[in-house]
Design an enzyme around this catalytic site. Structure first.
Site, PDB file in Angstrom:
ATOM      1  N   LYS A 157      23.407  46.171 107.615  1.00  0.00           N
ATOM      2  CA  LYS A 157      24.008  44.958 108.186  1.00  0.00           C
ATOM      3  C   LYS A 157      23.305  43.799 107.491  1.00  0.00           C
ATOM      4  O   LYS A 157      22.124  43.547 107.732  1.00  0.00           O
ATOM      5  CB  LYS A 157      23.790  44.930 109.707  1.00  0.00           C
ATOM      6  N   SER A 213      14.137  38.535 115.256  1.00  0.00           N
ATOM      7  CA  SER A 213      13.632  37.853 116.450  1.00  0.00           C
ATOM      8  C   SER A 213      13.526  38.795 117.649  1.00  0.00           C
ATOM      9  O   SER A 213      14.177  39.857 117.685  1.00  0.00           O
ATOM     10  CB  SER A 213      14.580  36.706 116.810  1.00  0.00           C
ATOM     11  N   GLY A 216      17.087  38.929 119.446  1.00  0.00           N
ATOM     12  CA  GLY A 216      18.041  39.717 118.663  1.00  0.00           C
ATOM     13  C   GLY A 216      17.677  41.191 118.675  1.00  0.00           C
ATOM     14  O   GLY A 216      18.524  42.061 118.930  1.00  0.00           O
ATOM     15  N   GLY A 217      16.412  41.487 118.425  1.00  0.00           N
ATOM     16  CA  GLY A 217      15.969  42.885 118.389  1.00  0.00           C
ATOM     17  C   GLY A 217      16.112  43.554 119.739  1.00  0.00           C
ATOM     18  O   GLY A 217      16.512  44.722 119.838  1.00  0.00           O
ATOM     19  N   GLU A 236      11.251  45.635 114.559  1.00  0.00           N
ATOM     20  CA  GLU A 236      10.018  44.871 114.337  1.00  0.00           C
ATOM     21  C   GLU A 236      10.353  43.445 114.727  1.00  0.00           C
ATOM     22  O   GLU A 236      11.202  42.808 114.103  1.00  0.00           O
ATOM     23  CB  GLU A 236       9.622  44.979 112.870  1.00  0.00           C
ATOM     24  N   CYS A 273       6.132  37.347 109.358  1.00  0.00           N
ATOM     25  CA  CYS A 273       5.879  37.939 110.670  1.00  0.00           C
ATOM     26  C   CYS A 273       4.390  38.138 110.927  1.00  0.00           C
ATOM     27  O   CYS A 273       3.976  38.294 112.071  1.00  0.00           O
ATOM     28  CB  CYS A 273       6.635  39.258 110.806  1.00  0.00           C
ATOM     29  N   GLU A 360       5.234  32.611 119.424  1.00  0.00           N
ATOM     30  CA  GLU A 360       5.462  32.552 117.981  1.00  0.00           C
ATOM     31  C   GLU A 360       6.285  31.316 117.625  1.00  0.00           C
ATOM     32  O   GLU A 360       7.363  31.094 118.174  1.00  0.00           O
ATOM     33  CB  GLU A 360       6.211  33.821 117.516  1.00  0.00           C
TER      34      GLU A 360
HETATM   35  P1  NAP Z   1      17.593  37.272 114.197  1.00  0.00           P
HETATM   36  O1  NAP Z   1      18.309  36.095 114.735  1.00  0.00           O
HETATM   37  O2  NAP Z   1      16.997  38.186 115.182  1.00  0.00           O
HETATM   38  O3  NAP Z   1      18.648  38.074 113.282  1.00  0.00           O
HETATM   39  C1  NAP Z   1      18.313  39.299 112.661  1.00  0.00           C
HETATM   40  C2  NAP Z   1      19.554  40.158 112.535  1.00  0.00           C
HETATM   41  O4  NAP Z   1      20.015  40.588 113.808  1.00  0.00           O
HETATM   42  C3  NAP Z   1      20.741  39.453 111.900  1.00  0.00           C
HETATM   43  O5  NAP Z   1      21.465  40.390 111.155  1.00  0.00           O
HETATM   44  C4  NAP Z   1      21.558  38.993 113.086  1.00  0.00           C
HETATM   45  O6  NAP Z   1      22.915  38.870 112.795  1.00  0.00           O
HETATM   46  C5  NAP Z   1      21.349  40.127 114.046  1.00  0.00           C
HETATM   47  N1  NAP Z   1      21.394  39.706 115.448  1.00  0.00           N
HETATM   48  C6  NAP Z   1      20.587  38.792 116.033  1.00  0.00           C
HETATM   49  N2  NAP Z   1      20.873  38.703 117.349  1.00  0.00           N
HETATM   50  C7  NAP Z   1      21.868  39.577 117.590  1.00  0.00           C
HETATM   51  C8  NAP Z   1      22.585  39.949 118.757  1.00  0.00           C
HETATM   52  N3  NAP Z   1      22.306  39.405 119.930  1.00  0.00           N
HETATM   53  N4  NAP Z   1      23.530  40.867 118.631  1.00  0.00           N
HETATM   54  C9  NAP Z   1      23.815  41.415 117.444  1.00  0.00           C
HETATM   55  N5  NAP Z   1      23.178  41.118 116.314  1.00  0.00           N
HETATM   56  C10 NAP Z   1      22.202  40.205 116.384  1.00  0.00           C
HETATM   57  O7  NAP Z   1      16.467  36.870 113.213  1.00  0.00           O
HETATM   58  P2  NAP Z   1      16.407  35.799 112.028  1.00  0.00           P
HETATM   59  O8  NAP Z   1      17.708  35.130 111.826  1.00  0.00           O
HETATM   60  O9  NAP Z   1      15.861  36.510 110.882  1.00  0.00           O
HETATM   61  O10 NAP Z   1      15.316  34.784 112.456  1.00  0.00           O
HETATM   62  C11 NAP Z   1      15.270  34.172 113.707  1.00  0.00           C
HETATM   63  C12 NAP Z   1      13.863  34.295 114.235  1.00  0.00           C
HETATM   64  O11 NAP Z   1      13.410  35.662 114.146  1.00  0.00           O
HETATM   65  C13 NAP Z   1      12.841  33.533 113.489  1.00  0.00           C
HETATM   66  O12 NAP Z   1      12.827  32.185 113.836  1.00  0.00           O
HETATM   67  C14 NAP Z   1      11.592  34.284 113.865  1.00  0.00           C
HETATM   68  O13 NAP Z   1      11.115  33.858 115.088  1.00  0.00           O
HETATM   69  C15 NAP Z   1      12.016  35.709 113.961  1.00  0.00           C
HETATM   70  N6  NAP Z   1      11.732  36.536 112.771  1.00  0.00           N
HETATM   71  C16 NAP Z   1      10.843  37.525 112.841  1.00  0.00           C
HETATM   72  C17 NAP Z   1      10.593  38.328 111.742  1.00  0.00           C
HETATM   73  C18 NAP Z   1       9.652  39.472 111.794  1.00  0.00           C
HETATM   74  O14 NAP Z   1       9.295  39.972 110.745  1.00  0.00           O
HETATM   75  N7  NAP Z   1       9.282  39.971 112.946  1.00  0.00           N
HETATM   76  C19 NAP Z   1      11.272  38.127 110.548  1.00  0.00           C
HETATM   77  C20 NAP Z   1      12.202  37.109 110.493  1.00  0.00           C
HETATM   78  C21 NAP Z   1      12.428  36.338 111.617  1.00  0.00           C
HETATM   79  P3  NAP Z   1      23.505  37.580 112.053  1.00  0.00           P
HETATM   80  O15 NAP Z   1      22.743  37.428 110.784  1.00  0.00           O
HETATM   81  O16 NAP Z   1      24.921  37.942 111.818  1.00  0.00           O
HETATM   82  O17 NAP Z   1      23.326  36.453 112.980  1.00  0.00           O
END
Ligand code: NAP
Length: 490
Positions: A157, A213, A216-217, A236, A273, A360
């Site tokens: 994805k 996030s 999301g996770g 993660e 992260c 965070e």
């Molecule tokens: P994200 O919003 O969690 O998105 C990651 C993936 O999950 C994307 O493919 C997103 O789809 C999908 N997704 C997110 N929420 C979803 C839901 N409710 N249902 C279905 N799919 C979902 O993460 P991000 O865009 O990378 O970054 C946002 C935040 O995540 C950052 O500000 C940071 O706090 C954190 N982050 C953490 C790490 C780590 O290594 N732990 C890495 C990067 C970011 P779409 O792309 O289609 O929206």
């Protein structure tokens, strides 16, 4: 639809159902490949990605705003990772082959049968790519390398932050894999938030991994678990990665510690992260002045608008906490190209409201926490949520070592990787690496997302009881034709 879901703009995508069924067909053929064949395909993919590096890095720069040297280093890490996993496949130790031959005198009270256990591919994998590593944690990243090495085809994805790079990477992989003899559709990419959810619910997907996030996770973890057939979901998620500075180190090395901290917090614009988001120092330490006065890198664009607005709102929320003040505020700290912001609070405030303070903020920001009594550090450590890393900066003096002896067990209880006098950003890909930790650092604290041990997430054990040699998988035969490491009779 989960509350946190903000559907991304749909990019032309294969529908999830079609993509899953094509990947599932490839997975069966890929699982049947021998180690030499599988390793050769993985090396061919790595070579092709290196050869296409110029073009891929250019697209990555346009889509993520990351600098060329950072992207070039990341691509190198990505292809290294694929080749390292090719070596793992050829070595065969990852199969964990165990052979217990029959034993009529087995002290359990009943004879022991012939039992032979090994790990086999778990089945088609769904990988949710990360935003902040468009190569190393994306289409061709660590999860993909581990899943392929384990013998599973992969559906990715794509992250909505780099859709064109995701397609371009997949095209390079597809060509190289087929040319090297792999089944078609060994790796496919889909786009769109809802497509990702549909793929996760598809019964043909047998394992999923994710980097991103906490909301999301967690939403996706819950979907994986609510399926009629729940599947392992390796998420993660978030981490503040606290760093504890012991009193003697703070007294002797203030400038060095401040400079090291700033370099770690601002690397990749703080979008890592493992960024050490919280730094604990003694009250009145020279480190505080050194942090206030140090030169910091110029601001730079963030990965995408969603990350930039998340950074600004997270920073504002933390800065507005009653017990938090500003230590240094970058001139453009809330702009599209934010500079480093450092906030300041005390251990008492942290212990009063850990949820409000230990949070965070993904970007170039850090929270400095002052302590009066080093004994409080263990209380802080014991109260932490799960972390990817925890760092101890200390001297080898009697006092700092005594503190370390009580603090390190508490840190190991809360974090997947504990560091001594090094900063946690820069995660090496090795056999002994651990990139994980208790929730919410991950949804699966017994595994790692980086390093060769991450392959176990994409495998499942099977024991064969009382089988004739001719029907056993090669790694479990007495003549051991592949020469894999075997544990025989314990
Ligand atoms: P994200 O919003 O969690 O998105 C990651 C993936 O999950 C994307 O493919 C997103 O789809 C999908 N997704 C997110 N929420 C979803 C839901 N409710 N249902 C279905 N799919 C979902 O993460 P991000 O865009 O990378 O970054 C946002 C935040 O995540 C950052 O500000 C940071 O706090 C954190 N982050 C953490 C790490 C780590 O290594 N732990 C890495 C990067 C970011 P779409 O792309 O289609 O929206």
């Amino acid at each position: 639809m989960p509350e946190t879901l903000t559907p991304s703009t749909p990019t032309a995508s294969i529908p999830a159902a079609e993509a899953v069924s094509r990947v599932a067909a490839a997975s069966a053929a890929w699982a049947a490949t021998g180690p030499a064949e599988r390793a050769a395909v993985m090396r061919a993919i790595a070579d092709a990605l290196d050869a296409a590096g110029g073009e891929l890095i250019e697209i990555a720069q346009q889509e993520t705003a990351l600098a060329q040297p950072r992207l070039a280093g990341e691509l190198k890490r990505t292809t290294f990772q694929l080749r390292l996993f090719a070596d793992v496949v050829e070595n065969g130790a990852y199969l964990d082959a165990r052979i217990d031959r029959p034993d009529a005198e087995w002290p359990m009270g009943a004879p022991r049968p012939d039992l032979r256990r090994m790990l086999i591919p778990i089945g088609p994998a769904l990988v949710f790519a990360a935003s902040n590593f468009p190569f190393a944690f994306s289409v061709a990243g660590g999860d993909t390398a581990a899943a392929l090495a384990a013998g599973n085809a992969v559906l990715v994805k794509a992250h909505s932050g780099h859709p064109r790079l995701s397609d371009a990477t997949a095209a390079v992989i597809a060509r190289a894999a087929v040319d090297a003899g792999a089944p078609a559709d060994l790796l496919l990419v889909i786009h769109g938030t809802q497509n990702g959810v549909e793929a996760l619910k598809n019964p043909a997907i047998k394992v999923a991994s994710f980097t991103g996030s906490i909301p999301g996770g967690r939403a996706l973890f819950d979907i994986a678990n609510a399926r009629p057939e729940p599947i392992p979901f390796y998420g993660e998620l978030g981490s503040v990665n606290p760093a504890f500075v012991a009193p003697d180190a703070a007294a002797h090395r203030a400038t060095e510690i401040a400079e090291g901290y700033i370099a770690s917090v601002t690397g990749s614009q703080g979008q890592l992260c493992t960024k050490p988001g919280v730094l604990l120092v003694p009250t009145g330490s020279d480190i505080i002045d050194a942090l206030r006065g140090a030169d910091v890198p110029a601001g730079a664009p963030m990965l995408n608008d969603r990350i930039q607005s998340g950074f600004v709102s997270g920073l504002e929320e933390l800065a507005s906490h009653d017990a938090v003040t500003v230590l240094r505020d970058g001139a453009a700290s809330r702009s599209a190209e934010p500079e480093l912001t450092l906030l300041l609070t005390s251990v008492d405030a942290l212990l009063d409201d850990p949820e409000g303070i230990v949070t965070e903020v993904f970007g170039p920001a850090g929270l400095v926490v002052t302590y009066e009594d080093a004994a409080d550090l263990e209380r802080v450590a014991r109260g932490l949520e799960g972390q990817l890393t925890a760092t101890l900066v200390a001297d080898e003096t009697d006092a700092d070592l005594a503190l370390a002896r009580t603090l390190v067990p508490a840190l190991a209880d809360r974090a997947g990787r504990v560091l001594w006098n090094q900063w946690p950003t820069g995660v090496s890909v090795t056999g002994a690496q651990q990139h994980g930790g208790p929730y919410p650092a991950t949804t699966a604290p017994s595994t790692t997302a980086v390093g060769t041990a991450s392959i176990t997430r994409f495998l499942r054990p099977v024991a064969f009881q009382n089988f004739p040699a001719a029907l056993l998988p090669a790694p479990l035969r007495d003549d051991n034709p592949l020469g894999v490491p075997q544990s025989v009779d314990g």
